[in-house]
Design an enzyme around this catalytic site. Structure first.
Site, PDB file in Angstrom:
ATOM      1  N   MET A 155       0.791  -1.199   0.000  1.00 22.42           N
ATOM      2  CA  MET A 155       0.000   0.000   0.000  1.00 22.42           C
ATOM      3  C   MET A 155       0.835   1.267   0.000  1.00 22.42           C
ATOM      4  O   MET A 155       0.278   2.350   0.031  1.00 22.42           O
ATOM      5  CB  MET A 155      -0.879  -0.005   1.235  1.00 22.42           C
ATOM      6  CG  MET A 155      -2.195   0.637   1.030  1.00 22.42           C
ATOM      7  SD  MET A 155      -3.246  -0.004   2.337  1.00 22.42           S
ATOM      8  CE  MET A 155      -2.043  -0.429   3.609  1.00 22.42           C
ATOM      9  N   PRO A 156       2.171   1.144  -0.046  1.00 23.83           N
ATOM     10  CA  PRO A 156       2.954   2.390   0.016  1.00 23.83           C
ATOM     11  C   PRO A 156       2.772   3.219  -1.244  1.00 23.83           C
ATOM     12  O   PRO A 156       2.289   2.733  -2.272  1.00 23.83           O
ATOM     13  CB  PRO A 156       4.400   1.907   0.097  1.00 23.83           C
ATOM     14  CG  PRO A 156       4.348   0.462   0.360  1.00 23.83           C
ATOM     15  CD  PRO A 156       3.032  -0.036  -0.125  1.00 23.83           C
ATOM     16  N   TYR A 157       3.173   4.462  -1.101  1.00 25.51           N
ATOM     17  CA  TYR A 157       3.118   5.424  -2.197  1.00 25.51           C
ATOM     18  C   TYR A 157       4.514   6.017  -2.337  1.00 25.51           C
ATOM     19  O   TYR A 157       5.078   6.504  -1.354  1.00 25.51           O
ATOM     20  CB  TYR A 157       2.105   6.522  -1.856  1.00 25.51           C
ATOM     21  CG  TYR A 157       2.166   7.723  -2.742  1.00 25.51           C
ATOM     22  CD1 TYR A 157       1.559   7.715  -3.996  1.00 25.51           C
ATOM     23  CD2 TYR A 157       2.830   8.875  -2.341  1.00 25.51           C
ATOM     24  CE1 TYR A 157       1.613   8.833  -4.816  1.00 25.51           C
ATOM     25  CE2 TYR A 157       2.882   9.997  -3.156  1.00 25.51           C
ATOM     26  CZ  TYR A 157       2.277   9.969  -4.394  1.00 25.51           C
ATOM     27  OH  TYR A 157       2.343  11.073  -5.204  1.00 25.51           O
ATOM     28  N   THR A 185       1.200  -1.203  -4.263  1.00 23.74           N
ATOM     29  CA  THR A 185       2.246  -0.182  -4.183  1.00 23.74           C
ATOM     30  C   THR A 185       2.164   0.712  -5.414  1.00 23.74           C
ATOM     31  O   THR A 185       2.209   0.227  -6.547  1.00 23.74           O
ATOM     32  CB  THR A 185       3.637  -0.836  -4.080  1.00 23.74           C
ATOM     33  OG1 THR A 185       3.708  -1.551  -2.844  1.00 23.74           O
ATOM     34  CG2 THR A 185       4.745   0.213  -4.123  1.00 23.74           C
ATOM     35  N   VAL A 186       2.030   2.010  -5.175  1.00 25.51           N
ATOM     36  CA  VAL A 186       1.899   2.994  -6.248  1.00 25.51           C
ATOM     37  C   VAL A 186       3.202   3.783  -6.372  1.00 25.51           C
ATOM     38  O   VAL A 186       3.757   4.217  -5.362  1.00 25.51           O
ATOM     39  CB  VAL A 186       0.734   3.966  -5.938  1.00 25.51           C
ATOM     40  CG1 VAL A 186       0.684   5.099  -6.952  1.00 25.51           C
ATOM     41  CG2 VAL A 186      -0.591   3.219  -5.894  1.00 25.51           C
TER      42      VAL A 186
END
Lengths: 67, 67, 67, 67, 67, 67
Positions: free
Chosen positions: B1-3, B40-41
Site C-alpha cells: 500500500m505504500p506510495y 504499491t503505487v
C-alpha cells in the site's frame, strides 16, 4: 537541506521570475533557519487553470468571469 | 500500500528507465518492509530544468555553466 | 538531485529499515539514471492508519477485519 | 482552508470532469468537516501512463496487456 | 492562489520562525508574480531526522558524525 | 488507481469524519471518471495550525484573532 515546492497556475511565469523564486526561497531558509543553501531544493510546478480549483470552481472559469 | 513519488529533472529518461524505477521501488518496499506489491503505487514526475533549483539557482543555469 | 518521497502507514518501521529505504532509493537513482547521490533527497512520511484509505475504507478498518 | 491534491493518469479527463472533481471535493470538505469553500484549494495532476506504476509495472504496460 | 510546501527536518523551529517563513513566502509570490496574498497557502512540514535522507544516509546518522 | 491527498489543519477531525472523506473521495473518482475503487488511495495529512499559513499569517494567529 530543506525542500520547497511551489505550485502556481501556468499563466506565463518567465524563466527569470522562476529563477527569482528559487533564489529568494533558498535565501529565506538560510536567513530564517540557518539552512545550508547548497542542499536546499526548490521545485516549481505550473498547473493548468482547468486543473486548479478554488472556492469550488476552476481558475479557468473564474478568469472568464473576470475574478 | 505504500506510495512512492520520484521527482527528477526532465532530461530524457526513457520509458525503460522509468519502468525500472517502478520495478525497483516496488521491490524495495516489499523486501525492506514486507509491503504488498499489488497495491504499491509509484509516480514519477519530470520537472523542467527552469523549474528545479538547487543551491539558489536553476538547473538550467547550472547546466550552462557545466555544473 | 532527485527527490524521493515515500509514504507508508505508521506501523513500526524501525530506524534501520528507514535507513535501508534511504540507501536503496539513492542507489537506485544513481544506477538507473546516473543521478548524483550527494544531492539525492529521500523523505519518508509515516501516516496513521486512520488517515490512509484504500478501496474506500481506512487501513484501521481493514486491519480490524484482517485484510 | 483545506488543500486537496488529486493525481490521475493522463487519459483524457475533460474540463467538465475536472470541474466536477473540484466542485465535489470542495463540497465534501464543507459537509464533512465544515471547512470554508472560499479558501479550499483543489489541484489535479495528470500523469503520463509511463510515469505511473502499480504492482511493479507501468500503467502503459498494463493497458497493453488489457489490465 | 499559489501553494507553497516547505519541508524541513524537525529540529526545533519555533512558532516565530515558522510565522516568518509564512510571511516571507507569501510576500515573495506577491512581489515576484503579483499573486494575491489572500489566497496564498503555505504548509510547513517537519520531518524526523530518521526519515530524511541525503547522500544515501539519514540526517540522524549525519548529525552523529558531525556533518 | 487515483491518488488523493487531503491536507487539513489538525483541529480534532474524528476517525469517523476521516473515514467519510476516504469513502466519498473514492466514490467521487469512481462516479466522475470511472476509476477503480479497489486501487484508489486516499491519504489525509493533519497539519499543526502553527505550520499552516494563509494570507501571510499562521492559522494559530488567525484563530486567536477570531478569524
Amino acid at each position: 537541506m530543506p525542500y520547497v515546492n511551489i505550485k502556481i497556475t501556468r499563466e506565463g511565469a518567465t524563466a527569470e521570475q522562476k529563477a527569482e523564486l528559487i533564489r529568494r526561497s533558498t535565501q529565506m531558509l538560510s536567513e530564517v533557519l540557518g539552512k545550508n543553501p547548497a542542499t536546499t531544493v526548490v521545485i516549481i510546478e505550473e498547473v493548468e487553470t482547468d486543473n486548479w480549483g478554488i472556492a469550488g470552481e476552476s481558475v479557468t472559469v473564474r478568469r472568464q468571469r473576470g475574478s
